[in-house]
Design an enzyme around this catalytic site. Structure first.
Site, PDB file in Angstrom:
ATOM      1  CG  HIS A   1       5.127   2.159 -11.325  1.00  0.00           C
ATOM      2  ND1 HIS A   1       3.926   2.599 -11.269  1.00  0.00           N
ATOM      3  CD2 HIS A   1       6.253   3.533 -10.855  1.00  0.00           C
ATOM      4  CE1 HIS A   1       3.692   4.160 -10.853  1.00  0.00           C
ATOM      5  NE2 HIS A   1       4.908   4.204 -11.098  1.00  0.00           N
TER       6      HIS A   1
ATOM      7  NE  ARG B   1       9.940   4.123  -8.485  1.00  0.00           N
ATOM      8  CZ  ARG B   1       9.687   4.724  -9.331  1.00  0.00           C
ATOM      9  NH1 ARG B   1       9.543   5.722  -9.948  1.00  0.00           N
ATOM     10  NH2 ARG B   1       9.351   4.035 -10.218  1.00  0.00           N
TER      11      ARG B   1
ATOM     12  CG  ASP C   1      14.526  -4.762   9.087  1.00  0.00           C
ATOM     13  OD1 ASP C   1      15.536  -4.241   8.496  1.00  0.00           O
ATOM     14  OD2 ASP C   1      12.950  -4.642   9.252  1.00  0.00           O
TER      15      ASP C   1
ATOM     16  CD  GLU D   1       7.944  10.440  -8.832  1.00  0.00           C
ATOM     17  OE1 GLU D   1       7.580  10.083  -9.916  1.00  0.00           O
ATOM     18  OE2 GLU D   1       7.471  10.115  -7.736  1.00  0.00           O
TER      19      GLU D   1
ATOM     20  CG  ASP E   1       4.781   9.750 -12.097  1.00  0.00           C
ATOM     21  OD1 ASP E   1       3.592   9.503 -12.493  1.00  0.00           O
ATOM     22  OD2 ASP E   1       5.268   9.311 -11.570  1.00  0.00           O
TER      23      ASP E   1
END
Length: 265
Positions: free
Chosen positions: A46, A71, A85, A150, A176
């Protein structure tokens, strides 16, 4: 190679506490990483954060002795590969509703033969204080895979998802979950209905011995959830900490000033 203390604590049944990094600011990150948080999670889902920013933030957290997590926007193989990575010690995968989605996310975070993660890069090893060879040999044991529940569908499939090998913890996104529980006419669930769904998550995790957690806004709530058995607990975010303190200060300085709801995470 450094070991992941968050995985150690979760396996031992201990609670861990962290916060969200949403600002993408290196200075703020370096300060928080030197506090006693168990982990810091960069919110790539987000927040407007690019790969170069993410890499520097993961490195700053790791160099300070904290655990850098991310996240991510989705459970796509490429997203998980690039995040790890870039130097994250683990991923938090949103909107995991089915066993198939969970299996795919876990596999993307694991090198063969446990998964299908591609071998390459060097930033990941640097953040663990390891050689590339040591990282490739030991990463499967140290990378943290947290899946988010969620939706009611995710809760319905909870036991099967949570029992999967390689699922290190479950994380509830309460906002959510509430939104996904809305009725066809847009009515939100009652607080009791919402809480009942969270309790189903906790019960499912306890049944199959999988740590659970959720995002909380206040430390008191995090401690309450820990008492209920949750172990992976986020408290607000860098942005929320900044805005809450600023609003508290301004409320004293300008009682009639603007008190708008500007940020929740």
């Amino acid at each position: 190679m450094r070991q992941n203390p968050v995985k150690t604590k979760l396996r031992a049944g201990q609670p861990t506490f962290g916060t969200w990094l949403t600002l993408g600011d290196l200075y703020a990150t370096r300060v928080l990483a030197r506090m006693s948080w168990d982990w810091l999670t960069l919110d790539i889902e987000h927040s407007a954060i690019d790969w170069a920013q993410a890499t520097m933030i993961f490195g700053a957290v790791a160099d300070a002795g904290c655990v850098p997590l991310a996240r991510i926007p989705d459970g796509d193989h490429t997203t998980i590969k690039r995040t790890l990575d870039a130097g994250a010690w683990g991923v938090i995968v949103p909107m995991v509703d089915t066993v198939e989605q969970a299996r795919a996310a876990i596999a993307a975070a694991k090198y063969p033969p446990l998964g299908n993660r591609s071998v390459g890069g060097g930033m990941h090893a640097m953040n663990f204080g390891a050689t590339a060879g040591d990282y490739y040999q030991q990463a499967n044991n140290e990378i943290l895979v947290v899946l988010q529940t969620e939706s009611p569908t995710g809760v319905a499939n909870a036991e099967e998802i949570y029992a999967l090998p390689g699922c290190d913890a479950i994380f509830v996104g309460p906002n959510d979950l509430r939104a996904q529980m809305r009725s066809a006419d847009g009515t939100d669930p009652t607080p009791e209905e919402h809480e009942a769904m969270i309790q189903r998550v906790i019960a499912a995790g306890q049944k199959v011995n999988c740590p659970t957690g959720m995002h909380t806004m206040e430390p008191e709530e995090a401690l309450q959830r820990a008492e209920e058995g949750m172990q992976f607990l986020a408290v607000g975010s860098d942005l929320r900490m900044m805005t809450v303190y600023a609003q508290q200060s301004l409320k004293k300085l300008r009682p009639d000033g603007d008190q708008r709801d500007l940020a929740r995470y």
